[in-house]
Design an enzyme around this catalytic site. Structure first.
Site, PDB file in Angstrom:
ATOM      1  N   ASN A   1     -24.369  -7.576 -14.630  1.00  0.00           N
ATOM      2  CA  ASN A   1     -23.314  -7.203 -14.150  1.00  0.00           C
ATOM      3  C   ASN A   1     -23.770  -6.145 -12.855  1.00  0.00           C
ATOM      4  OD1 ASN A   1     -24.426  -5.616 -16.431  1.00  0.00           O
ATOM      5  ND2 ASN A   1     -23.369  -4.001 -15.734  1.00  0.00           N
TER       6      ASN A   1
ATOM      7  N   HIS B   1     -10.481  -8.133 -18.808  1.00  0.00           N
ATOM      8  CA  HIS B   1     -10.294  -7.442 -17.405  1.00  0.00           C
ATOM      9  C   HIS B   1     -11.370  -7.738 -16.256  1.00  0.00           C
ATOM     10  CE1 HIS B   1     -13.151  -3.769 -17.316  1.00  0.00           C
ATOM     11  NE2 HIS B   1     -13.360  -4.223 -18.700  1.00  0.00           N
TER      12      HIS B   1
ATOM     13  N   SER C   1     -14.776 -10.505 -22.248  1.00  0.00           N
ATOM     14  CA  SER C   1     -13.714  -9.407 -22.101  1.00  0.00           C
ATOM     15  C   SER C   1     -12.795  -9.800 -20.885  1.00  0.00           C
ATOM     16  CB  SER C   1     -14.608  -8.212 -21.324  1.00  0.00           C
ATOM     17  OG  SER C   1     -13.694  -6.877 -21.158  1.00  0.00           O
TER      18      SER C   1
ATOM     19  N   GLY D   1     -15.444  -6.220 -24.077  1.00  0.00           N
ATOM     20  CA  GLY D   1     -16.798  -6.690 -24.195  1.00  0.00           C
ATOM     21  C   GLY D   1     -17.769  -5.558 -24.877  1.00  0.00           C
ATOM     22  N   SER D   2     -17.452  -4.442 -24.986  1.00  0.00           N
ATOM     23  CA  SER D   2     -18.377  -3.286 -25.715  1.00  0.00           C
ATOM     24  C   SER D   2     -18.060  -3.695 -26.950  1.00  0.00           C
ATOM     25  CB  SER D   2     -18.032  -1.849 -25.338  1.00  0.00           C
ATOM     26  OG  SER D   2     -17.785  -1.595 -23.759  1.00  0.00           O
TER      27      SER D   2
ATOM     28  N   THR E   1      -3.065  -5.102 -36.486  1.00  0.00           N
ATOM     29  CA  THR E   1      -1.986  -6.038 -35.882  1.00  0.00           C
ATOM     30  C   THR E   1      -2.499  -6.588 -34.475  1.00  0.00           C
ATOM     31  OG1 THR E   1      -0.357  -4.819 -37.228  1.00  0.00           O
ATOM     32  CG2 THR E   1       0.443  -6.151 -35.249  1.00  0.00           C
TER      33      THR E   1
ATOM     34  N   CYS F   1     -20.882   2.335 -15.489  1.00  0.00           N
ATOM     35  CA  CYS F   1     -21.196   3.156 -16.552  1.00  0.00           C
ATOM     36  C   CYS F   1     -22.094   3.865 -16.218  1.00  0.00           C
ATOM     37  CB  CYS F   1     -21.523   2.222 -17.618  1.00  0.00           C
ATOM     38  SG  CYS F   1     -20.629   0.938 -17.921  1.00  0.00           S
TER      39      CYS F   1
ATOM     40  N   GLN G   1     -19.605 -11.164 -17.875  1.00  0.00           N
ATOM     41  CA  GLN G   1     -19.423 -11.340 -16.315  1.00  0.00           C
ATOM     42  C   GLN G   1     -19.473 -12.859 -15.994  1.00  0.00           C
ATOM     43  OE1 GLN G   1     -19.445  -9.306 -13.792  1.00  0.00           O
ATOM     44  NE2 GLN G   1     -19.465  -7.411 -15.002  1.00  0.00           N
TER      45      GLN G   1
HETATM   46  C1  LIG Z   1     -17.804  -4.909 -18.370  1.00  0.00           C
HETATM   47  C2  LIG Z   1     -18.870  -5.153 -19.156  1.00  0.00           C
HETATM   48  C3  LIG Z   1     -19.040  -4.930 -20.555  1.00  0.00           C
HETATM   49  C4  LIG Z   1     -17.973  -4.241 -21.411  1.00  0.00           C
HETATM   50  O1  LIG Z   1     -16.860  -4.593 -21.425  1.00  0.00           O
HETATM   51  P1  LIG Z   1     -15.790  -3.880 -21.597  1.00  0.00           P
HETATM   52  O2  LIG Z   1     -14.389  -4.583 -21.979  1.00  0.00           O
HETATM   53  O3  LIG Z   1     -15.400  -2.901 -20.594  1.00  0.00           O
HETATM   54  O4  LIG Z   1     -15.904  -3.081 -22.934  1.00  0.00           O
HETATM   55  C5  LIG Z   1     -20.159  -5.497 -21.378  1.00  0.00           C
HETATM   56  N1  LIG Z   1     -20.930  -6.328 -20.506  1.00  0.00           N
HETATM   57  C6  LIG Z   1     -21.018  -6.501 -19.289  1.00  0.00           C
HETATM   58  C7  LIG Z   1     -22.034  -7.493 -18.764  1.00  0.00           C
HETATM   59  C8  LIG Z   1     -20.035  -6.130 -18.543  1.00  0.00           C
HETATM   60  O5  LIG Z   1     -20.090  -6.300 -17.307  1.00  0.00           O
END
Ligand SMILES: *Cc1c(COP(=O)(O)O)cnc(C)c1O
Length: 396
Positions: free
Chosen positions: A152, A202, A200, A72-73, A238, A325, A180
């Site tokens: 989030n 995870h 993202s 996500g970041s 890669t 964070c 989210q």
């Molecule tokens: C967790 C999150 C991110 C960051 O995602 P990562 O994969 O951990 O870098 C960005 N935006 C929101 C809204 C999130 O909840």
């Protein structure tokens, strides 16, 4: 001893067993580089394409519009900096909101140091962005609008379709951080008028360190990583094949179970909210209905959220005060401040981001445990003493 009850799914989720299995073949068996010429690698390149096509399909996009990233970041950074760089001759104004994830806020802050102007829109007391405010903020120099799909911390779901419609009609690009939302609520980039979208794995039972950025065909984004021809030459390196295969599997599972999960989570959420509401001088943060099915966020007056979390941890309840964070810093959540909570109240926050496995028995245990701990902490809180003595006014 009770099993741990994990209530921090907004921070990260457990990798589903099917998802874990989906990545395994790509470590020791099908380990070839997808870009190599021999047939062994061709098979793997095909898998990557299959994953890309499947992922694209789940959001109504074309396979050529999906770029794999590390999460996500990275997707947020790339979308915003990539457009800022590409369109800087056209304008230097960006519109976003005060409740974005730091991956968006800090990227905007970075751009401010490099000559860009950023408007941070307010939200209402329920944490919702007003599309009318978005429209009013647009100037001739506006090149990008970035509004998150779902928050989030407080779970509010923004009127993305409406905001997208405004962006289209005013010819301004629209990015949404949907980290989210993806895998949790329906998202369709065509219906929702989205130009760019971050996701993202995870956050939906996939592995950490993999995600994607959707970029609508025709939008020119400055390359993120120079090097090989991967990701259409825009993000070299890669491919993380095991993670990409796992992300596709996780999205498949999430899509298949979304309806059932949503019903269950909403029922558990209601029980939790109703139960916690009985604690005196508390408030639910964020709109009661327009929110993610698994998000519960409360403020309790007269306590410190951090102490509440430590004591909950002792009782086997793993929760958070807000964003992963910001924990470790003493600043109250920027999201809670944006919805109008004062510092003292914002400090007493608790986010429970529940997962599908939660049971009614868990919910009852959580409610009772939170009640007991809040009462205990208030017992020796100087703020609570002042409130009770009438030296300070209750806000909640
Ligand atoms: C967790 C999150 C991110 C960051 O995602 P990562 O994969 O951990 O870098 C960005 N935006 C929101 C809204 C999130 O909840």
């Amino acid at each position: 001893m009770k099993d741990l009850i994990y209530l921090d799914n907004a921070a990260t989720t457990k990798v589903a067993p099917e998802v874990f299995d989906a990545m395994l073949p790509y470590f020791c068996e099908q380990y070839g580089n997808p870009s190599s010429a021999y047939s062994f690698s061709g098979e793997i390149a095909k898998k990557v394409t299959e994953a890309r096509t499947f992922i694209a399909g789940t959001i109504g996009a074309d396979e050529k519009e999906i770029f794999f990233t590390s999460g996500g970041s990275e997707s947020d950074n790339w979308a915003i900096k990539g457009i800022a760089d590409n369109l800087r001759d056209k304008g230097n104004h960006i519109i976003t909101t005060k409740i974005e994830h730091h991956a968006v806020l800090h990227t905007c802050g970075f751009l401010e140091k490099h000559g860009f102007e950023v408007t941070y829109l307010d939200v209402d007391e329920n944490g919702l962005v007003d599309p009318g405010q978005v429209e009013k903020a647009i100037k001739p120099s506006t090149i990008l609008i970035s509004v998150m799909f779902a928050n989030n911390e407080i779970g509010t779901i923004q009127p993305i379709q409406k905001i997208g419609e405004i962006c289209r009609s005013r010819n301004v690009l629209f990015h949404t951080d949907a980290v989210q939302a993806i895998g949790h609520i329906p998202v369709n980039v065509k219906d929702d008028n989205i130009d760019m979208l971050s996701a993202s794995a995870h956050k939906f039972h996939g592995p950490k360190g993999v995600g994607f950025l959707y970029v609508k065909k025709g939008i020119r984004l400055t390359n993120l990583i120079e090097g090989g021809a991967q990701e259409r030459g825009k993000r070299a390196g890669t491919e993380n094949v095991p993670a990409i295969a796992a992300m596709a599997e996780a999205l498949k599972e999430a899509a298949a179970a979304m309806k059932e999960n949503t019903e269950h989570l909403k029922r558990m959420r209601k029980l939790l909210v109703d139960g916690l509401c009985q604690i005196p001088h508390c408030a639910l943060n964020g709109d009661a209905d327009v929110r993610l099915p698994g998000n519960v966020n409360f403020c309790f007056e007269g306590i410190e959220g951090e102490s509440l979390l430590l004591l909950l941890d002792d009782k086997g309840v793993e929760a958070s005060s807000g964003s992963a964070c910001t924990s470790g810093s003493l600043d109250p959540s920027h999201v809670l401040l944006a919805i109008g909570r004062v510092h003292d109240v914002a400090h007493g926050s608790l986010r429970l981001s529940i997962g599908e496995e939660i049971t009614e028995e868990d919910v009852n245990y959580i409610i009772q445990t939170v009640k007991d701990i809040v009462e205990y902490l208030r017992g020796f809180s100087p703020i609570w003493r002042d409130l009770m003595a009438g030296k300070k006014k209750f806000i909640l």
